[in-house]
Design an enzyme around this catalytic site. Structure first.
Site, short mmCIF file in Angstrom:
data_model
loop_
_atom_site.label_atom_id
_atom_site.label_comp_id
_atom_site.label_asym_id
_atom_site.label_seq_id
_atom_site.Cartn_x
_atom_site.Cartn_y
_atom_site.Cartn_z
N ALA A 87 31.32 42.75 39.78
CA ALA A 87 31.08 43.80 38.79
C ALA A 87 32.35 44.49 38.28
O ALA A 87 32.34 45.06 37.19
CB ALA A 87 30.15 44.85 39.38
N ALA A 88 33.39 44.51 39.10
CA ALA A 88 34.55 45.35 38.75
C ALA A 88 35.42 44.70 37.67
O ALA A 88 35.55 43.48 37.65
CB ALA A 88 35.38 45.58 40.01
N PRO A 89 36.01 45.51 36.76
CA PRO A 89 36.07 46.98 36.73
C PRO A 89 34.88 47.68 36.09
O PRO A 89 34.94 48.89 35.90
CB PRO A 89 37.35 47.24 35.93
CG PRO A 89 37.43 46.10 34.98
CD PRO A 89 36.86 44.90 35.71
N ASP A 118 31.25 40.67 49.99
CA ASP A 118 31.37 39.30 49.48
C ASP A 118 29.98 38.83 49.04
O ASP A 118 29.04 38.79 49.85
CB ASP A 118 31.90 38.40 50.61
CG ASP A 118 32.19 36.99 50.12
OD1 ASP A 118 31.68 36.61 49.06
OD2 ASP A 118 32.93 36.28 50.82
N ASP A 169 28.95 37.56 36.69
CA ASP A 169 30.13 37.39 35.82
C ASP A 169 31.23 36.81 36.71
O ASP A 169 32.07 37.53 37.24
CB ASP A 169 30.52 38.77 35.26
CG ASP A 169 31.63 38.70 34.23
OD1 ASP A 169 31.95 37.59 33.76
OD2 ASP A 169 32.18 39.76 33.89
N CYS A 192 34.44 34.27 31.17
CA CYS A 192 35.28 34.46 29.97
C CYS A 192 36.27 33.31 29.89
O CYS A 192 37.47 33.52 29.74
CB CYS A 192 35.98 35.81 30.00
SG CYS A 192 36.98 36.11 31.47
C1 SAM Z 1 35.43 38.41 35.70
S1 SAM Z 1 35.75 39.64 36.88
C2 SAM Z 1 34.39 40.71 36.64
C3 SAM Z 1 34.44 41.58 35.41
C4 SAM Z 1 33.30 42.59 35.37
N1 SAM Z 1 32.00 41.96 35.49
C5 SAM Z 1 33.29 43.45 34.13
O1 SAM Z 1 32.50 43.21 33.20
O2 SAM Z 1 34.09 44.40 34.06
C6 SAM Z 1 35.35 38.83 38.37
C7 SAM Z 1 35.23 39.72 39.60
O3 SAM Z 1 34.71 38.91 40.66
C8 SAM Z 1 35.12 39.50 41.87
N2 SAM Z 1 34.83 38.52 42.93
C9 SAM Z 1 35.42 37.33 43.15
N3 SAM Z 1 34.87 36.70 44.20
C10 SAM Z 1 33.88 37.50 44.67
C11 SAM Z 1 32.94 37.41 45.74
N4 SAM Z 1 32.91 36.35 46.54
N5 SAM Z 1 32.09 38.44 45.92
C12 SAM Z 1 32.12 39.51 45.12
N6 SAM Z 1 32.99 39.66 44.08
C13 SAM Z 1 33.86 38.67 43.87
C14 SAM Z 1 36.58 39.84 41.61
O4 SAM Z 1 37.03 40.83 42.51
C15 SAM Z 1 36.51 40.33 40.15
O5 SAM Z 1 36.42 41.72 40.10
#
Ligand code: SAM
Length: 422
Positions: A236-238, A282, A298, A355
């Protein structure tokens, strides 16, 4: 440039930003060199614009520098020269001030090269603006260029490269009425589009949290989930999509692996006065108490659809990282779609998006996931304002930077809406 801020400070900060990106191999948004952080917000905004323009156009600058330089100087000098040429060539900055400031910068960071820099930049300035306009269009790195040619053909690849050369407008998502004094236009999909080159924090409504920055393509996937009550925003981040879902009235749980990125999500929610439950975990192992009505995944990806907004990406990404990303995307999809994970209720909906411009992170992932999860099906739901030729008959939407050229383009994204078996 303002009367109170000397021109050399943002130029030196832009050089520090560029050097931090290339030496630390981190994105512009992640680096915080001291000459940059020491500036007031207006100076930081100017430095960031310069650094971004430098990454966007350095291929054209190199073409102009090739003859006068003859030998490639150390990186710290080369990037100072590239910055200067880009400012004169792409941003129409008067040569005198740019050259003076660059020579001053070289005197501080590489004094042996100040004289050479002066001579080279004067020679480049003599040929402008014609030499800039006539320089060959920059190309993407070979591995990415080849993948795009395979996916879309040569003509589209060239159009994507041309779109990357254009500074994109500023896209925002509003969660209420448009504040007075925000100019721009509303796109057919609902995103508000403002002219490029603005200091976001100084815009009307920013401090009050009336909007957040979000490309028009990035704002699409969450819209498929409007009407759902409990939604899990995975990765979800940021928080761009978390804010959207919360603004749509959903009861949102936002989960991400990264604590620092979740801090940004928390700050975004606080500024926009929106609410979500935040979980640092995770996604591959976390299990909810109760399955959700819908999940938005995402997934982490190559981000190759966002090069027009992050022109430093081609310097940072290589083919090598792709396999690990694809594996991670497949495992995340399996986790969400596996009934045993308890993430989504039977008959619930899942949006998968990336993206990325690469089918291996979009179309191919969904085709393979449908094979592995036979009860799951694609849903073909139109989206208001999305041109019909962006959506395939079975439902997924693909956007590309060469779309909507007359409106200022749009990031590359892939999104698919799935329904789980009842
Ligand atoms: C594309 S970014 C998300 C952008 C966000 N959805 C937004 O709209 O602002 C991908 C995110 O996946 C997180 N991520 C990667 N592997 C993950 C996992 N196994 N579990 C949870 N989060 C994960 C990363 O920390 C990163 O913040």
């Amino acid at each position: 440039m303002s009367d109170t801020l000397p021109s050399h400070a943002p130029r030196a900060a832009a050089h520090a930003l560029v050097m931090a990106v290339v030496t630390e191999a981190r994105s512009l948004a992640e680096v915080q060199p001291r000459p940059f952080t020491a500036l007031p917000p207006e100076g930081q905004a100017r430095a960031a614009r310069l650094a971004m323009a430098c990454f966007r156009h350095h291929g054209r600058a190199d073409h102009l520098l090739r003859a006068p330089l003859r030998k490639t100087p150390p990186d710290i000098v080369l990037w100072a020269l590239r910055l200067a040429v880009v400012e004169m060539g792409a941003m129409d900055a008067p040569a005198h001030g740019v050259i003076n400031d660059t020579v001053g910068l070289l005197n501080r960071v590489a004094p042996k090269f100040a004289g050479l820099g002066n001579a080279v930049l004067r020679r480049v300035a003599d040929g402008l603006p014609d030499t800039w306009a006539n320089a060959p269009a920059p190309r993407l790195p070979g591995w990415l260029r080849g993948a795009l040619q395979n996916a879309y053909g040569n003509g589209v690849t060239v159009a994507i490269e041309a779109a990357h050369e254009i500074t994109p407008p500023l896209d925002i998502s509003l969660h209420g009425p448009c504040p007075d004094g925000l100019d721009g236009q509303t796109l057919p999909t609902g995103t508000r589009r403002l002219p490029a080159g603005q200091q976001v924090s100084a815009l009307p409504g920013y401090a009050e949290g009336a909007f957040w920055v979000q490309d028009a393509a990035s704002a699409l996937p969450a819209r498929w989930l409007s009407g759902h009550h409990r939604v899990l925003d995975l990765c979800a981040a940021p928080g761009g999509k978390t804010m959207q879902l919360a603004a749509m009235g959903a009861d949102v749980t936002a989960l991400d692996l990264s604590g620092p990125r979740l801090s940004r999500l928390r700050a975004n929610l606080a500024r926009t006065r929106l609410d979500a439950e935040i979980i640092c975990a995770d996604a591959l192992t976390w299990t909810p108490d109760t399955p959700f009505d819908a999940v938005l995944l995402d997934a982490p990806c190559s981000a190759t659809g966002t090069i027009r907004r992050h022109p430093e990406l081609p310097l940072l990404k290589t083919r090598d990282g792709l396999r690990a990303l694809r594996d991670q995307q497949a495992r995340l999809l399996d986790r969400v779609l596996d009934p045993a994970s308890g993430m989504v209720k039977p008959g619930g909906e899942v949006v998968y998006c990336t993206c990325s411009l690469l089918p291996s992170e979009g179309e191919d992932q969904i085709a393979a996931a449908l094979q592995r999860h036979p009860g799951v099906r694609l849903v073909a739901r139109p989206m208001d304002g999305v041109p019909t030729d962006w959506q395939s008959p079975d439902g997924p939407i693909r956007t590309r930077p060469d779309y909507w050229p007359e409106q200022g383009g749009i990031d590359g994204f892939y999104m698919a809406l799935l329904a789980t078996p009842t």
